[in-house]
Design a protein around this motif. Sequence first.
Motif, mmCIF file in Angstrom:
data_model
loop_
_atom_site.group_PDB
_atom_site.id
_atom_site.type_symbol
_atom_site.label_atom_id
_atom_site.label_comp_id
_atom_site.label_asym_id
_atom_site.label_seq_id
_atom_site.Cartn_x
_atom_site.Cartn_y
_atom_site.Cartn_z
ATOM 1 N N CYS A 150 -89.609 23.031 43.186
ATOM 2 C CA CYS A 150 -88.404 22.596 42.710
ATOM 3 C C CYS A 150 -87.213 22.681 43.802
ATOM 4 O O CYS A 150 -86.371 22.156 43.720
ATOM 5 N N ALA A 151 -87.687 23.352 44.893
ATOM 6 C CA ALA A 151 -86.526 23.564 45.976
ATOM 7 C C ALA A 151 -86.300 22.331 46.684
ATOM 8 O O ALA A 151 -85.048 22.134 47.035
ATOM 9 N N VAL A 152 -87.138 21.365 46.586
ATOM 10 C CA VAL A 152 -87.060 19.872 47.442
ATOM 11 C C VAL A 152 -85.676 19.455 46.660
ATOM 12 O O VAL A 152 -84.867 18.962 47.517
ATOM 13 N N CYS A 153 -85.366 19.501 45.190
ATOM 14 C CA CYS A 153 -84.160 18.779 44.907
ATOM 15 C C CYS A 153 -82.938 19.851 44.592
ATOM 16 O O CYS A 153 -82.015 19.598 44.501
ATOM 17 N N GLY A 161 -78.563 19.986 44.589
ATOM 18 C CA GLY A 161 -78.095 19.164 43.984
ATOM 19 C C GLY A 161 -78.756 17.704 44.281
ATOM 20 O O GLY A 161 -77.940 16.493 44.180
ATOM 21 N N LEU A 162 -79.954 17.565 44.808
ATOM 22 C CA LEU A 162 -80.635 16.300 45.735
ATOM 23 C C LEU A 162 -80.658 15.440 44.481
ATOM 24 O O LEU A 162 -81.297 16.027 43.465
ATOM 25 N N ALA A 163 -80.670 14.126 44.439
ATOM 26 C CA ALA A 163 -81.125 13.185 43.503
ATOM 27 C C ALA A 163 -80.470 13.546 42.008
ATOM 28 O O ALA A 163 -81.166 13.387 41.023
ATOM 29 N N GLY A 164 -79.170 14.214 42.108
ATOM 30 C CA GLY A 164 -78.576 14.403 40.648
ATOM 31 C C GLY A 164 -79.244 15.572 40.175
ATOM 32 O O GLY A 164 -78.977 15.881 38.846
ATOM 33 N N ALA A 165 -79.985 16.391 41.050
ATOM 34 C CA ALA A 165 -80.427 17.540 40.318
ATOM 35 C C ALA A 165 -79.161 18.640 40.033
ATOM 36 O O ALA A 165 -78.434 18.747 40.546
ATOM 37 N N LYS A 166 -79.358 19.117 38.727
ATOM 38 C CA LYS A 166 -78.312 20.242 38.345
ATOM 39 C C LYS A 166 -78.257 21.357 39.086
ATOM 40 O O LYS A 166 -79.100 21.851 39.500
ATOM 41 N N ASN A 167 -76.995 22.170 39.192
ATOM 42 C CA ASN A 167 -76.869 22.920 39.833
ATOM 43 C C ASN A 167 -77.251 24.329 38.833
ATOM 44 O O ASN A 167 -76.572 24.409 37.840
ATOM 45 N N LEU A 168 -78.249 24.920 39.395
ATOM 46 C CA LEU A 168 -78.914 25.800 38.684
ATOM 47 C C LEU A 168 -78.391 27.158 38.520
ATOM 48 O O LEU A 168 -78.264 28.182 37.633
ATOM 49 N N SER A 169 -77.593 27.587 39.603
ATOM 50 C CA SER A 169 -76.590 28.802 39.659
ATOM 51 C C SER A 169 -75.336 28.479 38.450
ATOM 52 O O SER A 169 -74.738 29.774 38.160
#
Length: 213
Positions: A150-153, A161-169
């Motif tokens: 998961c860390a890649v994105c 937030g790579l490739a539009g990944a949501k901010n999990l924090s």
Amino acid sequence: MYTGILHTHKLVVVLFLLLYLVKTVLLLANQKDLLAKVKKITKVPEMIISFGFLATGLFLIVQKPDAISQYTWIKLVAVFGSIPLAVVGFKKENKVLAALSLVLIILAYGLAEMAKRNVPKQEVVVAVANPTEANYSLQEHGKAIFTSYCAVCHGQDGKLGLAGAKNLSTSTLTDEEVKNIITNGKNAMAPYKKVLSAEEITAVAAYAKTLKN
Ligand code: HEC
């Protein structure tokens, strides 16, 4: 932004496919008059769709260069190969070329879908990966999976937030919703149901929740 462009890209690709499908069918069915009419009516929309297709595709590639796989290259070759075939095919009313062009475009579309479905299984190094063992740590297990997959994105802290990944924090989802997104994927995020076991999904979902501020 990325997600919006991704949706736009999918929409214009579908429109593009439909338009080509209609024109190719008319050509193959010898409906020359009808084809000429369709060509005339769709001339301007087609220019807009084609431009949108290439512009959004280019944007996605530039935004997410890490995600360029062998599928992406085959897809690009297929798309750019189909353009001259289509131009010549429709101009000369050559059925073979027009049909070939359509096949290439459909192939590219299929590959784009396939590339998303294929997350390779990775070696996750963790001391104890069996929840039934006494010294099992959900946190450690989840962290190891998160780092590998998961860390890649999302980044190790969930904020990349790579490739539009949501901010999990700052995510406000419930445990069930988080598990559901990991299991079934969403937009640019692939589904993990075929890659991770139920225990692994539970562990990584629990870890993702610990990233919240
Ligand atoms: C290819 C990049 C990518 C990878 C790898 C990835 N994600 Fe995502 N993730 C995304 C994107 C993009 C979204 C936003 C989806 C949307 O809502 O449009 C997202 C959304 C999420 C969400 C929802 C957050 C919210 O508040 O909406 C969770 C939770 C999540 N990812 C967890 C994970 C976990 C756990 C993994 C590893 C198993 C993972 N992701 C791997 C790209 C990725």
